[in-house]
Design a protein around this motif. Structure first.
Motif, PDB file in Angstrom:
ATOM      1  N   THR B 200       0.853  -1.198   0.000  1.00  0.00           N
ATOM      2  CA  THR B 200       0.000   0.000   0.000  1.00  0.00           C
ATOM      3  C   THR B 200       0.882   1.238   0.000  1.00  0.00           C
ATOM      4  OG1 THR B 200      -0.018   0.005   2.392  1.00  0.00           O
ATOM      5  CG2 THR B 200      -1.801  -1.179   1.302  1.00  0.00           C
ATOM      6  N   ALA B 222       7.684   3.117  -5.133  1.00  0.00           N
ATOM      7  CA  ALA B 222       7.224   2.799  -3.785  1.00  0.00           C
ATOM      8  C   ALA B 222       7.467   3.995  -2.882  1.00  0.00           C
ATOM      9  CB  ALA B 222       7.971   1.579  -3.262  1.00  0.00           C
ATOM     10  N   PRO B 223       6.821   4.017  -1.717  1.00  0.00           N
ATOM     11  CA  PRO B 223       7.004   5.146  -0.809  1.00  0.00           C
ATOM     12  C   PRO B 223       8.476   5.260  -0.383  1.00  0.00           C
ATOM     13  CG  PRO B 223       5.244   3.708  -0.042  1.00  0.00           C
ATOM     14  CD  PRO B 223       5.883   3.040  -1.203  1.00  0.00           C
ATOM     15  N   GLU B 224       8.808   6.410   0.144  1.00  0.00           N
ATOM     16  CA  GLU B 224      10.152   6.692   0.654  1.00  0.00           C
ATOM     17  C   GLU B 224      11.196   6.613  -0.453  1.00  0.00           C
ATOM     18  OE1 GLU B 224      10.401   7.775   3.629  1.00  0.00           O
ATOM     19  OE2 GLU B 224       8.354   7.276   4.217  1.00  0.00           O
ATOM     20  N   LEU B 226      11.620   4.649  -3.018  1.00  0.00           N
ATOM     21  CA  LEU B 226      12.158   3.350  -3.412  1.00  0.00           C
ATOM     22  C   LEU B 226      11.547   2.896  -4.730  1.00  0.00           C
ATOM     23  CD1 LEU B 226      12.170   1.311  -0.080  1.00  0.00           C
ATOM     24  CD2 LEU B 226      14.100   2.387  -1.221  1.00  0.00           C
TER      25      LEU B 226
END
Lengths: 224, 864
Positions: B200, B222-224, B226
């Motif tokens: 998520t 992806a978050p952060e 990535l």
């Protein structure tokens, strides 16, 4: 959520090295990255930083004449990466649950990490998954030590009886052994999976006295 | 992070230059062969024809020409264009509608949208359909994912999949749809209805991006910051990428991932997930891999990112000393258009270059490993060490050069430590090389020899002496002389069969002109002379060595192999003649002739004995007892072993010199035992020696001879002419002799000899022994006689047995074998009376008629 094809991963060509995905879990600061670095490149960094996201290294290891390639995933303990756990955990063959012997909280959290791993990695047979419980930082003085070896062993007994080992990434104590132990434990369980009926079935040819003696032992154990 | 993996090449520098108005911005592009389709923010579709020109090595220049402009009249930007060249169709997403156009005239098929209410769509890059004139697409509308097959004429609905949230991005591979929903990525299998949640993300400020990487594997933002690799089973099998800048769009061109951010295009390797290049690019909107060509767009312009050929990338990496990365890249490189051999050759060259880089960095172990695995021409390595290449070598460094090293001295700026390490490296490298192959032996051996000489290695002499080297002799000699390895220099001369020079060098070392501790001394030199076939060297250096040490020096004659001694120039007489000024040498030489070579010539034997004698006299005068003893031992040995000398001559001299022992030996030689024993007993008073003399002399001789000798000795002891005191003295040895060796005497004779006044008890032991011996003899004789008689009887019986039967031979008798008559009266008879011709009796013990074996009887009854 459908079951991932967990066992299918191991149908590999026998000629090639067996590739094993190893996930290292545990609270931040217990020394997961140090453990991995000590194992893979045999160096130790006194002032390493927090792992961002995930770190990843490969290393070949030989156990009982067979060479395994360990693909070691050192996941970040921080909250903000939590959503990425699922793909990281999935398809793991071995999970190292780590705590620091001078940090009682990290030990208490082992159960959380174990449950989280089982949940996100979608492992159905939690009791038979090859976990390894690693107590890191045994190099600390006995005054600083908060978790005794016996205590850790007792916890293991109650949680599927995974092997337990105490290590020090700082002075390289038991690090190599820990990973070897993990692979051996995996190979042991794998052998059971390949022959699923052994162990669960009654062997009629087995001699009576042996059965009786094992009965006695278990009764004795219960009464204690 | 400075691999130059890609280069910018402008494709369309500005739309405006090609006639668009100022507000028009590029929204998306599609490229199909030479046709570039540009979708704009003002709902236009423009077709350009591209012309690609190769300029120089790996350089490409694009020329574009506007071909057609289609205004879609939807007042919304064109979101996405996909070309299906097999169908001759373009699929366009604009204003939430899917339009299908003819690829060439850009006419809308069917006059209007085929589907409406669509948020996004994608092509299946790996569809499970067999029809080449059919493509598969996946469209996202509200809470549904739909799969359609598209042919030239129509859209065929395949499947609907319900999703919990609207999808904003999709990618399809096989039966797997990877969808970016509002808050999570999920994989759906539209064949099996299998659903796999991936992970998520927060809704705000997160741009989900999906890029198919390989079969059933996707790269997801992806978050952060990535980039997650996830396969259709939801597993991550590669470590994630950490983007340096917020990601806008993604493309993949093996082995690189290209991430487009607002200001920079980031290039990551999929092999190690590390950033390899950053290309500044402001205002980037989209990036894509169109059949192997990477195009990136800003609002105004289109650029191509042309991949730098991997060979060139490797070159850059090597130039940057990033050896490991270069080798990894080369190993994983796209080898299109190259045979295995070609690649191997190229890879070897890269390894060699890498090895030289390691070498320059002083990492000699790594360098050696790569030199070996890259099968480097050893001459390349040798040539960077100044002076090691033989001038006779035809080698020139490879072009283009493998390295920029002029020589090691320049490379390490004369750093002594580094230089000696480098020498050590070369030493091991060349030694290893020699073990494996003999290629370029001239250069390798020369260099190795020079290295040995320079580091003063103990292997140097053995290396030359093993005589398996093929070095440049002249060059090496100069070098060895310079390095003051004179012994090695001489060895090398000898190896090159230049004995003259070799001997000269050694002679200089011996005479102290040169100094070399490795030289083994005069003995070695003498050995060399002795081993030389040509005697001229020997004569040239004979005085040189003999004047230094006669005893060692004479080795030039004595150490030669035996067959050569007989050559004319080295006849013993010639040599002796020459040696007369070196008396010690003469002795040695004669010893060699007499004892070693066993030359049976009287003059040498006598000569040697006389020389010994002279020496003894000389030493005796000097009072050197030890030397005298030693010489006498030698003399005695000679006298005993040889019997070729002139006894009378020597005897005179021995007696003159009071050498009694030697005189005794000489008397013994001429069978004058009485004199010999006389000397032993009277002069030397060595009774044991006298007894031993008797024993040794009579060994292997008859009983009578023995008796005689022992009686002689006894007579010497008991000589009635002796004065009384002497007789007293010899009494006890005489008795001892008698008693100890009673068996060697003839008792009757002894009894005659011994003085009558002796009491029986004195000679009791002797008498007893003598009695016993004679009794024993008597009995033995009796036994013998009885046995002989028995034998006689047996023989007579056998004779009788043979003669007992008679056979008469008639004319009618026929031989049993050949059935012919007996003609001459001779015949053979078997014990069972079978008669045959003598010639027909093949087997003497088996009857030819009955086959009976008489073997056991044959000895008892000899004859047929």
């Amino acid at each position: 959520m459908a079951a991932p094809n967990f066992q299918g991963r191991h149908m590999r060509q026998p000629s090639k090295n067996t590739l094993l995905k190893v996930v290292i879990l545990g609270d931040g600061g217990v020394g997961k990255s140090c453990l991995m670095n000590r194992f893979v490149s045999n160096h130790f960094d006194e002032h390493s930083f927090h792992t961002i996201g995930v770190e990843f290294l490969n290393k070949d290891i030989e156990i009982n004449g067979e060479v395994y390639t360990l693909q070691i995933w050192d996941t970040a303990g921080q909250e903000r990466f939590k959503s990425l756990r699922t793909p990281f955990y999935r398809g793991s063959d071995i999970c190292l649950l780590t705590y620091a012997v001078d940090d009682r909280t990290s030990f208490r959290n082992l159960a959380l990490w174990r449950n989280e791993f089982l949940y996100y990695a979608d492992v159905k047979e939690g009791m038979t998954f090859p976990f390894l419980v690693v107590g890191n930082k045994v190099d600390v003085s006995s005054e600083q030590r908060e978790v005794s070896c016996e205590e850790a062993r007792a916890w293991c007994m109650e949680n599927g009886n995974p092997p337990h080992v105490e290590t020090s990434a700082k002075d390289a104590t038991n690090v190599e052994q820990a990973f070897s132990l993990a692979v051996e434990s995996w190979a042991h369980l794998e052998a059971k999976l390949d022959r699923p009926y052994i162990g669960d079935t009654v062997d009629l040819r087995r001699q009576q006295p042996e059965q009786r003696s094992s009965c006695c032992l278990s009764v004795g154990g219960n009464t204690e | 992070m400075s691999v130059k993996a890609f280069e910018f090449v402008s494709v369309i520098e500005a739309l405006q230059q090609l006639g668009e108005n100022a507000q028009t911005k590029i929204e998306c592009i599609e490229c199909c062969g030479k046709e570039l389709y540009v979708g704009t923010n003002d709902s236009s579709l423009i077709l350009y024809a591209l012309e690609e020109k190769k300029e120089g090595i790996g350089k490409v220049v694009y020329k574009s020409r506007k071909v057609r402009h289609k205004f879609l009249d939807l007042k919304k930007p064109v979101k996405c264009i996909k070309a299906a060249s097999a169908l001759n169709r373009l699929l366009i997403l604009c204003d939430s509608s899917l339009l299908i156009l003819n690829m060439h005239d850009l006419e809308i098929i069917g006059g209007g949208p085929k589907l409406r209410g669509i948020s996004t769509f994608c092509l299946n890059e790996n569809p499970n359909i067999n029809n080449p004139f059919c493509i598969q697409i996946c469209v996202a509308r509200k809470r549904q994912l739909q799969v359609y097959n598209v042919t030239e004429e129509k859209l065929i609905h395949i499947k609907d999949i319900g999703v919990p949230e609207p999808a904003i991005g999709v990618a399809v591979d096989g039966s797997y749809i990877c969808a970016a929903l509002l808050t999570q990525y999920t994989v759906y299998n539209f064949d099996t209805n299998f659903t796999q949640q991936l992970f998520t993300y927060g809704r705000e400020n997160f741009l989900p991006i999906i890029r198919r990487i390989t079969k059933e594997e996707f790269l997801l933002s992806a978050p952060e910051g990535l980039g997650m690799f996830v396969n259709a089973e939801g597993m991550s099998n590669r470590p994630p990428i950490q983007w340096s800048y917020p990601l806008r769009a993604l493309a993949y061109s093996h082995p690189y991932i290209l991430g487009l951010s607002d200001d920079v295009i980031m290039v990551y390797s999929i092999l190690d997930q590390q950033q390899k290049q950053a290309l500044p690019f402001i205002g980037g909107r989209s990036i894509g891999n169109f059949d192997g060509r990477i195009y990136v767009t800003s609002g105004m312009a289109v650029y191509s990112l042309t991949p730098v050929p991997w060979e060139k990338q490797v070159e850059v990496l090597l130039a940057d000393s990033r050896v490991e990365e270069a080798l990894e890249l080369a190993q994983n490189a796209n080898r299109v258009g190259m045979t295995k051999e070609q690649f191997q050759k190229l890879y070897h060259k890269i390894q060699q270059q890498a090895a030289f880089i390691h070498f320059s960095n002083g990492e000699f172990d790594k360098a050696q490993e790569l030199f070996v695995s890259g099968s480097v021409d050893p001459r390349e390595v040798i040539s960077i060490f100044p002076g090691l290449m033989p001038p006779s070598s035809t080698f020139v460094r490879s072009i283009p050069p493998l390295h920029g090293i002029a020589d090691v001295i320049q490379l390490f700026h004369g750093d002594e430590g580094k230089l000696s390490e480098a020498k050590q490296f070369l030493h091991h490298f060349l030694e290893d090389l020699r073990e494996k192959s003999h290629q370029h032996a001239l250069e390798v051996d020369t260099a190795l020899l020079k290295v040995y000489a320079e580091i003063n290695a103990p292997e140097l002499e053995a290396f030359i002496a093993a005589s398996e080297i093929t070095c440049d002799v002249r060059d090496c000699c100069d070098w060895l002389e310079k390095s003051k390895c004179y012994h090695a220099l001489a060895l090398l001369h000898r190896h090159a069969c230049d004995h003259d020079k070799a001997l000269k060098v050694w002679a200089k070392i011996i005479s102290g002109e040169y100094k070399d501790d490795r030289f083994h001394g005069l003995e070695f030199f003498v050995e060399c002379l002795a081993n030389l076939k040509e005697p001229e060297f020997l004569w040239r250096y004979a005085d040189f060595v003999l004047s230094r040490d006669q005893e060692v020096g004479v080795g030039i004659f004595t150490l030669r192999s035996a067959q050569e001694v007989n050559s004319d120039a080295l006849k013993p007489d010639t040599v002796l003649n020459y040696l007369h000024q070196y008396p010690k040498a003469v002795v040695k030489y004669l010893e060699h002739l007499v004892i070693k070579q066993e030359i049976q010539a009287e003059k040498f034997h006598t000569h040697l004995a006389i020389l010994y004698l002279e020496d003894i006299l000389k030493k005796r005068k000097e009072g050197n007892q030890e030397a005298v003893m030693e010489l006498r031992t030698k003399l005695r040995y000679l006298l005993q072993v040889s019997s070729l000398y002139r006894v009378q001559l020597l005897l005179g001299k021995m007696n003159e010199a009071d050498l009694h022992q030697e005189a005794a030996i000489l008397y013994g030689k001429i069978e004058e035992h009485e004199k010999a024993l006389d000397i032993l007993v009277h002069n030397l008073k060595d009774f044991k020696a006298a007894e031993m003399y008797c024993i040794n002399t009579t060994e292997g001789k008859g009983l009578k001879y023995k008796h005689n000798l022992f009686h002689t000795l006894l007579a010497v002891y008991l000589d009635p002419k002796l004065e009384a005191s002497k007789r007293e003295e010899y009494l006890s040895p005489a008795l001892e002799l008698l008693n100890a060796r009673a068996g060697d005497f003839d008792a009757a004779k002894v009894l005659e000899m011994i003085p009558p006044n002796w009491s029986v008890s004195v000679v009791e032991v002797f008498l007893r022994g003598a009695l016993r011996t004679s009794l024993h003899k008597y009995r033995m004789t009796k036994v013998e006689s009885a046995l002989a008689r028995g034998e006689n009887l047996q023989n007579r019986f056998a004779l009788y047995h043979l003669q007992r039967l008679s056979i008469s031979l008639h004319e009618s008798n026929y031989c049993c074998i050949c059935k012919k008559p007996f003609l001459d009266g001779s015949f053979a008879r078997y014990p069972n009376n079978v008669l045959t011709h003598v010639s027909c009796a093949r087997h003497s013990s088996i009857c030819p008629l009955t086959g009976k074996n008489f073997k056991s009887l044959a000895s008892l009854y000899p004859g047929r």
